[in-house]
Design an enzyme around this catalytic site. Sequence first.
Site, short mmCIF file in Angstrom:
data_model
loop_
_atom_site.label_atom_id
_atom_site.label_comp_id
_atom_site.label_asym_id
_atom_site.label_seq_id
_atom_site.Cartn_x
_atom_site.Cartn_y
_atom_site.Cartn_z
CB SER A 70 -0.90 0.02 1.23
OG SER A 70 -1.56 -1.21 1.38
N1 SAH Z 1 -0.77 -4.98 4.03
C1 SAH Z 1 0.04 -5.31 2.86
C2 SAH Z 1 -0.64 -4.98 1.54
C3 SAH Z 1 -1.84 -5.81 1.35
S1 SAH Z 1 -2.31 -6.12 -0.32
C4 SAH Z 1 1.40 -4.66 2.94
O1 SAH Z 1 1.70 -3.97 3.93
O2 SAH Z 1 2.20 -4.88 2.04
C5 SAH Z 1 -3.68 -7.16 0.09
C6 SAH Z 1 -3.31 -8.58 0.49
O3 SAH Z 1 -4.50 -9.21 0.90
C7 SAH Z 1 -2.74 -9.40 -0.65
O4 SAH Z 1 -1.46 -9.87 -0.32
C8 SAH Z 1 -3.74 -10.56 -0.79
O5 SAH Z 1 -3.12 -11.80 -1.08
C9 SAH Z 1 -4.38 -10.58 0.58
N2 SAH Z 1 -5.71 -11.20 0.63
C10 SAH Z 1 -6.76 -11.05 -0.21
N3 SAH Z 1 -7.79 -11.80 0.21
C11 SAH Z 1 -7.40 -12.43 1.35
C12 SAH Z 1 -8.02 -13.35 2.27
N4 SAH Z 1 -9.26 -13.78 2.10
N5 SAH Z 1 -7.30 -13.77 3.32
C13 SAH Z 1 -6.03 -13.37 3.52
N6 SAH Z 1 -5.38 -12.50 2.70
C14 SAH Z 1 -6.06 -12.05 1.63
#
Ligand code: SAH
Length: 222
Positions: A70
């Site tokens: 992000s």
């Molecule tokens: N917080 C992260 C960025 C998140 S991007 C950082 O600091 O880099 C969103 C993430 O959510 C992705 O890696 C994706 O794989 C994950 N995601 C999406 N759906 C999900 C679910 N149901 N359970 C766990 N993770 C999930």
Amino acid sequence: MIEEGGPEDEETDAERKMRFLYALRSRGVTDTRVLTAMERVDRGLFVRGHFAARAYDDMPLPIACGQTISQPSVVGLMTQALNVQPRDTVLEVGTGSGYQAAILSQLCRRVYTVDRHRRLVREAQFVFQSLGLVNITAFAADGSFGLPDQAPFDRILVTAAAEDPPGPLLAQLKVGGIMIVPVGQSDTVQSLIKVTRGQTGYDYEELRPVRFVPLVEGLSSD
Ligand code: SAH
């Protein structure tokens, strides 16, 4: 003649850090505990390849598995809205690069973070270890079900967009707890929602428009 692009024009690490912190403040990240945490944790360690050169720019960047780390100001604003306390246990859904979890780890007692991509969890665990961030535990799991074995949580931060705040996460929030979650029916129109659990129910506050990758059901194959 004035020469351009010489070594004297290159930004030093200190200048880059100043610019990074200035961008955070100018976008509304004013909590000094959050700013200190973001000054301490090097975002460059969570980004691979040539994108690492952009780690101190206030923009989201691609990471493995088609996901994104992000935008730093959004990380700052979400962390600030979560109002994390030193004794808190925090659940993050969506480990991604691990950067947000590393910021949280500076502010509370314990962080649990889950991602549906095993590869992202593995790579984030490696960075946590190399930084000695021993209060983070990362799991590969579908985070929309939360972590029943570790619940309840003082704070929950969801970093992928859901159509509604997932029921199991609401149930795993302590009374007096706060959850921050991007909510939206599409990729383009999402709002960051702050959910506060009271004695008798939940209070919902809309904070700002945001844009996150979607929360997807089930574990991924990679
Ligand atoms: N917080 C992260 C960025 C998140 S991007 C950082 O600091 O880099 C969103 C993430 O959510 C992705 O890696 C994706 O794989 C994950 N995601 C999406 N759906 C999900 C679910 N149901 N359970 C766990 N993770 C999930």
